[in-house]
Design a protein around this motif. Sequence first.
Motif, PDB file in Angstrom:
ATOM      1  N   VAL A  51       0.845  -1.183   0.000  1.00 60.75           N
ATOM      2  CA  VAL A  51       0.000   0.000   0.000  1.00 60.75           C
ATOM      3  C   VAL A  51       0.884   1.236   0.000  1.00 60.75           C
ATOM      4  CG1 VAL A  51      -0.244   0.063   2.531  1.00 60.75           C
ATOM      5  CG2 VAL A  51      -1.980   1.141   1.085  1.00 60.75           C
ATOM      6  N   THR A  52       0.477   2.241  -0.748  1.00 61.66           N
ATOM      7  CA  THR A  52       1.247   3.470  -0.847  1.00 61.66           C
ATOM      8  C   THR A  52       1.219   4.247   0.460  1.00 61.66           C
ATOM      9  OG1 THR A  52      -0.683   4.564  -1.816  1.00 61.66           O
ATOM     10  CG2 THR A  52       0.962   3.677  -3.333  1.00 61.66           C
ATOM     11  N   SER A  53       2.071   5.253   0.558  1.00 62.05           N
ATOM     12  CA  SER A  53       2.265   5.936   1.830  1.00 62.05           C
ATOM     13  C   SER A  53       0.998   6.589   2.371  1.00 62.05           C
ATOM     14  CB  SER A  53       3.381   6.978   1.705  1.00 62.05           C
ATOM     15  OG  SER A  53       3.064   7.940   0.715  1.00 62.05           O
ATOM     16  N   ALA A  54       0.163   7.100   1.483  1.00 68.24           N
ATOM     17  CA  ALA A  54      -1.084   7.730   1.908  1.00 68.24           C
ATOM     18  C   ALA A  54      -2.251   6.754   1.955  1.00 68.24           C
ATOM     19  CB  ALA A  54      -1.420   8.899   0.984  1.00 68.24           C
ATOM     20  N   GLY A  55      -2.009   5.516   1.574  1.00 71.08           N
ATOM     21  CA  GLY A  55      -3.053   4.512   1.608  1.00 71.08           C
ATOM     22  C   GLY A  55      -4.017   4.552   0.447  1.00 71.08           C
ATOM     23  N   ALA A  56      -3.677   5.308  -0.592  1.00 70.13           N
ATOM     24  CA  ALA A  56      -4.612   5.502  -1.693  1.00 70.13           C
ATOM     25  C   ALA A  56      -4.628   4.351  -2.683  1.00 70.13           C
ATOM     26  CB  ALA A  56      -4.283   6.801  -2.421  1.00 70.13           C
ATOM     27  N   ASN A  57      -3.527   3.635  -2.797  1.00 66.92           N
ATOM     28  CA  ASN A  57      -3.422   2.579  -3.785  1.00 66.92           C
ATOM     29  C   ASN A  57      -2.796   1.342  -3.166  1.00 66.92           C
ATOM     30  OD1 ASN A  57      -2.797   5.323  -5.597  1.00 66.92           O
ATOM     31  ND2 ASN A  57      -4.237   3.873  -6.525  1.00 66.92           N
ATOM     32  N   ALA A  58      -3.208   0.205  -3.664  1.00 70.45           N
ATOM     33  CA  ALA A  58      -2.677  -1.058  -3.193  1.00 70.45           C
ATOM     34  C   ALA A  58      -2.506  -2.007  -4.356  1.00 70.45           C
ATOM     35  CB  ALA A  58      -3.597  -1.676  -2.142  1.00 70.45           C
ATOM     36  N   LYS A  59      -1.581  -2.939  -4.196  1.00 71.32           N
ATOM     37  CA  LYS A  59      -1.323  -3.938  -5.218  1.00 71.32           C
ATOM     38  C   LYS A  59      -1.229  -5.303  -4.578  1.00 71.32           C
ATOM     39  CE  LYS A  59       1.111  -0.842  -8.393  1.00 71.32           C
ATOM     40  NZ  LYS A  59       0.045  -0.866  -9.421  1.00 71.32           N
ATOM     41  N   TYR A  60      -1.641  -6.322  -5.336  1.00 65.41           N
ATOM     42  CA  TYR A  60      -1.651  -7.691  -4.851  1.00 65.41           C
ATOM     43  C   TYR A  60      -1.260  -8.636  -5.972  1.00 65.41           C
ATOM     44  CZ  TYR A  60      -4.899  -5.302  -1.705  1.00 65.41           C
ATOM     45  OH  TYR A  60      -5.493  -4.412  -0.851  1.00 65.41           O
ATOM     46  N   PRO A  61      -0.606  -9.727  -5.639  1.00 66.12           N
ATOM     47  CA  PRO A  61      -0.394 -10.760  -6.657  1.00 66.12           C
ATOM     48  C   PRO A  61      -1.693 -11.507  -6.922  1.00 66.12           C
ATOM     49  CG  PRO A  61       0.378 -11.541  -4.542  1.00 66.12           C
ATOM     50  CD  PRO A  61      -0.055 -10.113  -4.333  1.00 66.12           C
ATOM     51  N   ASP A  62      -1.726 -12.198  -8.036  1.00 66.13           N
ATOM     52  CA  ASP A  62      -2.931 -12.921  -8.414  1.00 66.13           C
ATOM     53  C   ASP A  62      -3.343 -13.956  -7.372  1.00 66.13           C
ATOM     54  OD1 ASP A  62      -2.235 -13.004 -12.003  1.00 66.13           O
ATOM     55  OD2 ASP A  62      -3.149 -11.469 -10.742  1.00 66.13           O
ATOM     56  N   SER A  63      -2.382 -14.484  -6.637  1.00 68.79           N
ATOM     57  CA  SER A  63      -2.679 -15.527  -5.676  1.00 68.79           C
ATOM     58  C   SER A  63      -3.610 -15.078  -4.550  1.00 68.79           C
ATOM     59  CB  SER A  63      -1.387 -16.091  -5.077  1.00 68.79           C
ATOM     60  OG  SER A  63      -0.634 -15.072  -4.444  1.00 68.79           O
ATOM     61  N   VAL A  64      -3.620 -13.774  -4.258  1.00 70.53           N
ATOM     62  CA  VAL A  64      -4.458 -13.270  -3.171  1.00 70.53           C
ATOM     63  C   VAL A  64      -5.427 -12.191  -3.616  1.00 70.53           C
ATOM     64  CG1 VAL A  64      -2.598 -13.787  -1.547  1.00 70.53           C
ATOM     65  CG2 VAL A  64      -2.910 -11.441  -2.353  1.00 70.53           C
ATOM     66  N   LYS A  65      -5.312 -11.725  -4.833  1.00 67.81           N
ATOM     67  CA  LYS A  65      -6.162 -10.641  -5.320  1.00 67.81           C
ATOM     68  C   LYS A  65      -7.636 -11.020  -5.201  1.00 67.81           C
ATOM     69  CE  LYS A  65      -4.548  -8.313  -8.675  1.00 67.81           C
ATOM     70  NZ  LYS A  65      -4.072  -7.892 -10.016  1.00 67.81           N
ATOM     71  N   GLY A  66      -8.418 -10.102  -4.669  1.00 63.71           N
ATOM     72  CA  GLY A  66      -9.825 -10.347  -4.454  1.00 63.71           C
ATOM     73  C   GLY A  66     -10.146 -10.970  -3.120  1.00 63.71           C
ATOM     74  N   ARG A  67      -9.142 -11.469  -2.418  1.00 69.30           N
ATOM     75  CA  ARG A  67      -9.342 -12.082  -1.111  1.00 69.30           C
ATOM     76  C   ARG A  67      -8.695 -11.282   0.017  1.00 69.30           C
ATOM     77  NH1 ARG A  67      -7.158 -16.785   0.033  1.00 69.30           N
ATOM     78  NH2 ARG A  67      -5.411 -16.582  -1.444  1.00 69.30           N
ATOM     79  N   PHE A  68      -7.555 -10.664  -0.261  1.00 69.68           N
ATOM     80  CA  PHE A  68      -6.812  -9.913   0.750  1.00 69.68           C
ATOM     81  C   PHE A  68      -6.954  -8.419   0.490  1.00 69.68           C
ATOM     82  CE2 PHE A  68      -3.287 -13.199   1.936  1.00 69.68           C
ATOM     83  CZ  PHE A  68      -4.262 -14.168   2.132  1.00 69.68           C
ATOM     84  N   THR A  69      -6.974  -7.646   1.559  1.00 69.19           N
ATOM     85  CA  THR A  69      -7.007  -6.199   1.469  1.00 69.19           C
ATOM     86  C   THR A  69      -6.029  -5.603   2.475  1.00 69.19           C
ATOM     87  OG1 THR A  69      -9.349  -6.204   0.830  1.00 69.19           O
ATOM     88  CG2 THR A  69      -8.421  -4.119   1.586  1.00 69.19           C
ATOM     89  N   VAL A  79      -0.778  -0.757  10.146  1.00 65.29           N
ATOM     90  CA  VAL A  79      -1.102  -1.330   8.858  1.00 65.29           C
ATOM     91  C   VAL A  79      -1.803  -2.657   9.099  1.00 65.29           C
ATOM     92  CG1 VAL A  79       1.183  -2.388   8.606  1.00 65.29           C
ATOM     93  CG2 VAL A  79      -0.234  -1.977   6.574  1.00 65.29           C
ATOM     94  N   TYR A  80      -2.764  -2.980   8.234  1.00 72.48           N
ATOM     95  CA  TYR A  80      -3.604  -4.151   8.422  1.00 72.48           C
ATOM     96  C   TYR A  80      -3.627  -4.995   7.158  1.00 72.48           C
ATOM     97  CZ  TYR A  80      -5.341  -1.008  12.035  1.00 72.48           C
ATOM     98  OH  TYR A  80      -5.435  -0.135  13.085  1.00 72.48           O
ATOM     99  N   LEU A  81      -3.896  -6.252   7.345  1.00 73.31           N
ATOM    100  CA  LEU A  81      -4.138  -7.142   6.226  1.00 73.31           C
ATOM    101  C   LEU A  81      -5.393  -7.943   6.531  1.00 73.31           C
ATOM    102  CD1 LEU A  81      -3.034  -8.152   3.476  1.00 73.31           C
ATOM    103  CD2 LEU A  81      -1.994 -10.044   4.752  1.00 73.31           C
ATOM    104  N   GLN A  82      -6.458  -7.623   5.828  1.00 73.60           N
ATOM    105  CA  GLN A  82      -7.697  -8.375   5.946  1.00 73.60           C
ATOM    106  C   GLN A  82      -7.652  -9.532   4.966  1.00 73.60           C
ATOM    107  OE1 GLN A  82     -11.321  -6.100   5.530  1.00 73.60           O
ATOM    108  NE2 GLN A  82     -12.510  -7.930   5.077  1.00 73.60           N
ATOM    109  N   MET A  83      -7.824 -10.737   5.467  1.00 69.72           N
ATOM    110  CA  MET A  83      -7.728 -11.938   4.657  1.00 69.72           C
ATOM    111  C   MET A  83      -9.061 -12.673   4.717  1.00 69.72           C
ATOM    112  SD  MET A  83      -3.907 -13.271   5.665  1.00 69.72           S
ATOM    113  CE  MET A  83      -4.383 -13.616   7.354  1.00 69.72           C
ATOM    114  N   ASN A  84      -9.684 -12.815   3.575  1.00 69.97           N
ATOM    115  CA  ASN A  84     -10.958 -13.507   3.463  1.00 69.97           C
ATOM    116  C   ASN A  84     -10.813 -14.747   2.602  1.00 69.97           C
ATOM    117  OD1 ASN A  84     -12.289 -11.438   4.923  1.00 69.97           O
ATOM    118  ND2 ASN A  84     -12.550 -10.244   3.037  1.00 69.97           N
ATOM    119  N   ASN A  85     -11.775 -15.650   2.742  1.00 70.73           N
ATOM    120  CA  ASN A  85     -11.786 -16.882   1.963  1.00 70.73           C
ATOM    121  C   ASN A  85     -10.417 -17.561   1.982  1.00 70.73           C
ATOM    122  OD1 ASN A  85     -12.814 -18.903   0.309  1.00 70.73           O
ATOM    123  ND2 ASN A  85     -12.397 -17.765  -1.585  1.00 70.73           N
TER     124      ASN A  85
END
Length: 119
Positions: A51-69, A79-85
């Motif tokens: 996640v960028t310094s201001a929290g405006a943008n985030a990136k994820y690999p395909d392995s977790v995209k759509g499940r992790f935030t 800093v937090y990591l929400q992990m679903n499914n």
Amino acid sequence: QVQLVESGGGLVQPGGSLTLSCAASGFSFSTYPMSWYRQAPGMERELVAVVTSAGANAKYPDSVKGRFTISRDNDKNMVYLQMNNLKPEDTALYYCHADTSPRANEGYWGQGTQVTVSS
């Protein structure tokens, strides 16, 4: 001194959720991107979120995209990591990382928190 302290790991069943937290201190938290990495025994360390310094943008690999935030609260140096499914392949030691350099090995690392996904 610089500290990154992770918490929130544990044992969950497949399909379950966890939220990891990382408390940062000792550096200018809000000026740097923050990341989560994970590493299973005998496996290569893997970036799972940034996640960028201001929290405006985030990136994820395909392995977790759509499940992790990933998210951050710069007022609280958190800093937090929400992990679903969650899936069994998500089982790993999860590390918080401060991206103080383009090179990951030059950043700051937490001690890790264990996530185990098993039925």
